[in-house]
Design an enzyme around this catalytic site. Structure first.
Site, mmCIF file in Angstrom:
data_model
loop_
_atom_site.group_PDB
_atom_site.id
_atom_site.type_symbol
_atom_site.label_atom_id
_atom_site.label_comp_id
_atom_site.label_asym_id
_atom_site.label_seq_id
_atom_site.Cartn_x
_atom_site.Cartn_y
_atom_site.Cartn_z
ATOM 1 N N ARG A 1 -10.188 0.409 8.372
ATOM 2 C CA ARG A 1 -9.207 -0.633 8.438
ATOM 3 C C ARG A 1 -9.876 -1.733 8.794
ATOM 4 N NH1 ARG A 1 -3.659 -0.165 8.272
ATOM 5 N NH2 ARG A 1 -2.788 -1.259 9.313
ATOM 6 N N LYS B 1 0.665 -1.131 -0.073
ATOM 7 C CA LYS B 1 0.011 -0.122 0.216
ATOM 8 C C LYS B 1 0.411 1.696 0.088
ATOM 9 C CE LYS B 1 -1.962 -1.337 3.750
ATOM 10 N NZ LYS B 1 -1.247 -2.338 4.032
ATOM 11 N N ARG C 1 12.364 -5.261 5.013
ATOM 12 C CA ARG C 1 11.173 -3.909 4.345
ATOM 13 C C ARG C 1 12.109 -2.873 5.361
ATOM 14 N NH1 ARG C 1 5.582 -2.274 5.804
ATOM 15 N NH2 ARG C 1 5.206 -3.051 7.226
ATOM 16 N N ARG D 1 -0.437 -9.254 13.505
ATOM 17 C CA ARG D 1 -1.127 -8.372 12.171
ATOM 18 C C ARG D 1 -1.739 -9.214 11.304
ATOM 19 N NH1 ARG D 1 3.960 -4.964 10.778
ATOM 20 N NH2 ARG D 1 2.573 -4.048 9.059
ATOM 21 N N ARG E 1 11.457 -1.135 11.031
ATOM 22 C CA ARG E 1 10.001 -0.173 11.867
ATOM 23 C C ARG E 1 9.473 -1.736 13.016
ATOM 24 N NH1 ARG E 1 4.782 0.202 8.424
ATOM 25 N NH2 ARG E 1 3.375 -0.832 10.059
HETATM 26 P P1 AP5 Z 1 4.513 -1.839 1.650
HETATM 27 O O1 AP5 Z 1 4.571 -0.762 0.903
HETATM 28 O O2 AP5 Z 1 5.377 -0.801 3.089
HETATM 29 O O3 AP5 Z 1 3.458 -2.833 2.513
HETATM 30 P P2 AP5 Z 1 2.291 -2.135 3.008
HETATM 31 O O4 AP5 Z 1 1.135 -2.555 2.096
HETATM 32 O O5 AP5 Z 1 2.441 -0.727 3.818
HETATM 33 O O6 AP5 Z 1 2.558 -2.365 4.973
HETATM 34 P P3 AP5 Z 1 1.975 -1.444 5.858
HETATM 35 O O7 AP5 Z 1 3.192 -3.048 6.894
HETATM 36 O O8 AP5 Z 1 2.138 -0.682 5.333
HETATM 37 O O9 AP5 Z 1 0.952 -1.899 6.127
HETATM 38 P P4 AP5 Z 1 0.093 -1.996 7.671
HETATM 39 O O10 AP5 Z 1 -1.158 -1.817 7.110
HETATM 40 O O11 AP5 Z 1 0.673 -3.098 8.609
HETATM 41 O O12 AP5 Z 1 1.053 -0.618 8.519
HETATM 42 P P5 AP5 Z 1 0.667 0.356 8.854
HETATM 43 O O13 AP5 Z 1 1.568 1.233 8.954
HETATM 44 O O14 AP5 Z 1 -0.748 1.041 7.693
HETATM 45 O O15 AP5 Z 1 5.552 -3.121 0.854
HETATM 46 C C1 AP5 Z 1 6.310 -3.478 2.175
HETATM 47 C C2 AP5 Z 1 7.549 -3.929 2.055
HETATM 48 O O16 AP5 Z 1 7.756 -4.906 0.516
HETATM 49 C C3 AP5 Z 1 8.346 -3.690 1.610
HETATM 50 O O17 AP5 Z 1 10.092 -3.560 1.276
HETATM 51 C C4 AP5 Z 1 7.896 -2.917 0.058
HETATM 52 O O18 AP5 Z 1 9.297 -2.318 -0.833
HETATM 53 C C5 AP5 Z 1 8.125 -4.185 -0.114
HETATM 54 N N1 AP5 Z 1 7.034 -4.145 -1.362
HETATM 55 C C6 AP5 Z 1 6.475 -3.677 -2.011
HETATM 56 N N2 AP5 Z 1 5.452 -4.346 -3.165
HETATM 57 C C7 AP5 Z 1 6.341 -4.766 -3.596
HETATM 58 C C8 AP5 Z 1 6.053 -6.416 -5.099
HETATM 59 N N3 AP5 Z 1 5.236 -5.522 -5.654
HETATM 60 N N4 AP5 Z 1 6.405 -6.719 -5.545
HETATM 61 C C9 AP5 Z 1 8.210 -7.297 -4.195
HETATM 62 N N5 AP5 Z 1 8.120 -6.699 -2.457
HETATM 63 C C10 AP5 Z 1 7.526 -5.352 -2.439
HETATM 64 O O19 AP5 Z 1 -0.299 0.269 9.938
HETATM 65 C C11 AP5 Z 1 1.062 0.089 11.713
HETATM 66 C C12 AP5 Z 1 -0.431 0.121 12.345
HETATM 67 O O20 AP5 Z 1 -0.783 1.288 12.782
HETATM 68 C C13 AP5 Z 1 -1.416 -0.847 12.608
HETATM 69 O O21 AP5 Z 1 -0.796 -2.157 13.133
HETATM 70 C C14 AP5 Z 1 -2.167 0.049 13.885
HETATM 71 O O22 AP5 Z 1 -1.383 -0.471 14.942
HETATM 72 C C15 AP5 Z 1 -2.218 1.270 13.639
HETATM 73 N N6 AP5 Z 1 -3.270 1.629 12.116
HETATM 74 C C16 AP5 Z 1 -2.256 2.061 11.225
HETATM 75 N N7 AP5 Z 1 -3.698 2.668 10.695
HETATM 76 C C17 AP5 Z 1 -4.995 2.304 11.441
HETATM 77 C C18 AP5 Z 1 -6.529 2.135 11.361
HETATM 78 N N8 AP5 Z 1 -6.431 3.407 9.901
HETATM 79 N N9 AP5 Z 1 -6.871 2.214 12.172
HETATM 80 C C19 AP5 Z 1 -6.452 1.514 13.583
HETATM 81 N N10 AP5 Z 1 -5.082 1.325 13.580
HETATM 82 C C20 AP5 Z 1 -4.257 1.493 12.390
HETATM 83 MG MG MG Z 2 2.621 1.126 4.638
#
Ligand code: AP5
Ligand code: MG
Length: 212
Positions: free
Chosen positions: A88, A13, A123, A167, A156
């Site tokens: 979410r 994402k 990552r 997660r 992270r």
């Molecule tokens: P990346 O682009 O970082 O993936 P992502 O989908 O953004 O993964 P996240 O871990 O950020 O998602 P998340 O939803 O768990 O975390 P968030 O920060 O939103 O890609 C991942 C890796 O793969 C990278 O190294 C990238 O380079 C690589 N990659 C990407 N595409 C690729 C491809 N096609 N091929 C190969 N490699 C690839 O949330 C974190 C925490 O915040 C949550 O657990 C929660 O506690 C809180 N939080 C955030 N939003 C909310 C909400 N709306 N409600 C409640 N809690 C929330």
């Molecule tokens: Mg992300």
């Protein structure tokens, strides 16, 4: 255009949001990045969020809804925005509707649980500007340094194997049902997240009718 990027942890994402910002000329609103910034700055919301994020649990709906509600009022969102990692839960999606915010497309980036674990271990992120890299699939130009802002790249806190596993469980239990929610509204577009970053980006642009 108001766009939602949906998908499991590690689906891509944040990576895709970064590319879409350039192509669509609208900002990304990443609740994960905003909460990490709040933790970094030691704010009250940051202190509260940290307790949930460190365990891989979701931060309470009212907290994230208020952050997003405030952010979408800013001037740079007038032509649209990309929501990364929000909503979410169904209550968050309903909260967005109550705020009167319409959504054009919901892109779900599809990826298997096994692939997620492999991606997370490689990552690296920039806590200053939110840019995301992967040591193999998307390395920075200089090791450990952000291409965009020159800050140090880090792992992270919630990318530890056991937290990642939790997660993923939280995604299946609380977030995945949003696909049905938005499918019923005719907004859901599915994109294969296993293909290369560039191919996935092209598939997203096609899915939202923005491919050149
Ligand atoms: P990346 O682009 O970082 O993936 P992502 O989908 O953004 O993964 P996240 O871990 O950020 O998602 P998340 O939803 O768990 O975390 P968030 O920060 O939103 O890609 C991942 C890796 O793969 C990278 O190294 C990238 O380079 C690589 N990659 C990407 N595409 C690729 C491809 N096609 N091929 C190969 N490699 C690839 O949330 C974190 C925490 O915040 C949550 O657990 C929660 O506690 C809180 N939080 C955030 N939003 C909310 C909400 N709306 N409600 C409640 N809690 C929330
Ligand atoms: Mg992300």
């Amino acid at each position: 255009m108001n766009l939602i990027l949906l998908g499991a942890p590690g689906a891509g994402k944040g990576t895709q949001a970064g590319l879409l910002v350039e192509k669509l000329g609208i900002p990304t609103i990443s609740t994960g990045n905003m909460l990490r910034e709040a933790i970094h700055n030691g704010t009250e919301i940051g202190q509260l969020a940290k307790r949930y994020m460190d365990d891989g649990c979701l931060v309470p709906d009212d907290v994230v809804l208020s952050i997003v509600g405030e952010r979408v009022q800013k001037d740079d969102c007038r032509k649209g925005f990309i929501l990364d990692g929000f909503p979410r839960t169904v209550p968050q999606a309903e909260g967005l509707e109550k705020l009167g915010i319409g959504i054009d497309h919901v892109v779900s980036i599809e990826i298997s649980d096994d692939e997620i674990v492999a991606r997370m271990t490689g990552r690296r992120v920039c806590l200053k500007c939110g840019a995301t890299y992967h040591v193999v699939a998307n390395p920075p130009k200089a090791e450990g340094i952000c291409d965009s802002c020159g800050d140090e790249l880090v792992i992270r806190d919630d990318d530890k194997a056991e937290t990642v596993r939790h997660r993923i469980e939280v995604y299946h239990a609380q977030t995945e049902e949003l696909k049905v929610f938005y499918k019923n509204k005719g907004k859901l577009r599915l994109v294969d997240g296993k293909q290369s970053i560039e191919d996935a980006n092209h598939a997203i642009l096609v899915a939202i009718g923005a491919a050149k």
